[in-house]
Design an enzyme around this catalytic site. Sequence first.
Site, PDB file in Angstrom:
ATOM      1  N   ILE A 258      -6.544  47.033  34.049  1.00 57.53           N
ATOM      2  CA  ILE A 258      -7.354  45.955  34.599  1.00 57.53           C
ATOM      3  C   ILE A 258      -7.073  45.920  36.096  1.00 57.53           C
ATOM      4  CG2 ILE A 258      -7.605  44.566  32.513  1.00 57.53           C
ATOM      5  CD1 ILE A 258      -5.296  42.875  33.322  1.00 57.53           C
ATOM      6  N   ASP A 259      -8.041  45.456  36.859  1.00 55.43           N
ATOM      7  CA  ASP A 259      -7.943  45.502  38.310  1.00 55.43           C
ATOM      8  C   ASP A 259      -6.753  44.707  38.832  1.00 55.43           C
ATOM      9  OD1 ASP A 259     -10.280  46.989  38.364  1.00 55.43           O
ATOM     10  OD2 ASP A 259     -11.547  45.214  38.575  1.00 55.43           O
ATOM     11  N   LYS A 260      -6.327  45.032  40.045  1.00 51.68           N
ATOM     12  CA  LYS A 260      -5.210  44.347  40.699  1.00 51.68           C
ATOM     13  C   LYS A 260      -5.391  42.830  40.682  1.00 51.68           C
ATOM     14  CE  LYS A 260      -3.343  43.479  45.305  1.00 51.68           C
ATOM     15  NZ  LYS A 260      -3.528  43.691  46.754  1.00 51.68           N
TER      16      LYS A 260
ATOM     17  N   THR B  34      -7.305  40.994  38.820  1.00 48.83           N
ATOM     18  CA  THR B  34      -7.673  40.443  37.516  1.00 48.83           C
ATOM     19  C   THR B  34      -6.387  40.209  36.732  1.00 48.83           C
ATOM     20  OG1 THR B  34      -9.778  41.643  37.479  1.00 48.83           O
ATOM     21  CG2 THR B  34      -8.938  40.867  35.366  1.00 48.83           C
TER      22      THR B  34
ATOM     23  N   ARG C  61     -17.443  43.168  37.105  1.00 49.34           N
ATOM     24  CA  ARG C  61     -17.735  42.758  38.477  1.00 49.34           C
ATOM     25  C   ARG C  61     -19.076  43.305  38.958  1.00 49.34           C
ATOM     26  NH1 ARG C  61     -12.373  44.761  41.282  1.00 49.34           N
ATOM     27  NH2 ARG C  61     -13.316  43.830  43.152  1.00 49.34           N
TER      28      ARG C  61
END
Length: 303
Positions: free
Chosen positions: A136-138, A140, A236
């Site tokens: 998962i993104d930084k 998030t 996103r």
Amino acid sequence: MSNEYEITIKQQKGRIDKVLADIIPDKTRSAIQLWIKDGYVLVNDEAVKTNYKVQSGDEIKITEPELQELDVVAENIPLEIVYQDQDVVVINKPQGMVVHPSAGHPNGTLVNALLYHIHDLSGINGKIRPGIVHRIDKDTSGLLMVAKNDLAHEKLAAQLKDKTSIREYVALVHGVIPHEKGTIDAPLGRSKVDRKKQDIVDGGRDAVTHFRVLERFKDFTLVSLTLETGRTHQIRVHMKYIGYPVAGDPVYGPRKTLPGNGQFLHAKKLGFKHPKNNEMMVFEKEIPEIFEETLNKLRNISE
């Protein structure tokens, strides 16, 4: 110390990689394929290819290569371990933490923390490293699974590919969505304008996101999102595509947004079948404190 195996083929038939994976059940077929390609598997004292068909009487010698240490420093970074057993770990990743080390983030990542807190990690591709099954993104927050051995990694990854795992997110988005639910089916690929971004592109990889409205505010909507696919920045980009970008998103959202530590996107629910006993396991983690505080402020404005 590396393990050594000596096997005599009796009644087994088929490709050597499949036969050996059946004989040595704690090793994945992909790992055995690497051993064969690198010359660690000999049949009658000769190297073979992965598609070699075993024959009765074949003498197979395997010298399992020693695992190399991953060139990443273990760091004593606090981690919220939601669940752990011999095969799998579930982590509640905080907002702002990068999952994998990279040129821009050589330390302070989830991998650095895992190497410190968990000492029985798997060997993936011949290196000792935590088996990050999905990212998962930084910016998030939320739940992700880590495999502790190759077999668990392969089975968990297969569930993601077969769309049998559960991944539900909560997001706060700009704009008031008028309908109660919807599905975004739009292919994703690297942007032709900015190579650091993802975009909706012809010929891109299939990407499907389902959303459901949870709560409406003045100028914002809280939504639940379920992923069918797991493409980079999928939620996103998809939400921007339909005109409701994620609040706080520094890349795909508007400059004028809500203050916070990044996008208001949280991986709230994660479910998968355990790689050993096939039991369905489901985990949930509520949104971070700053997310909840922002919602309360919006509720007060909307009243």
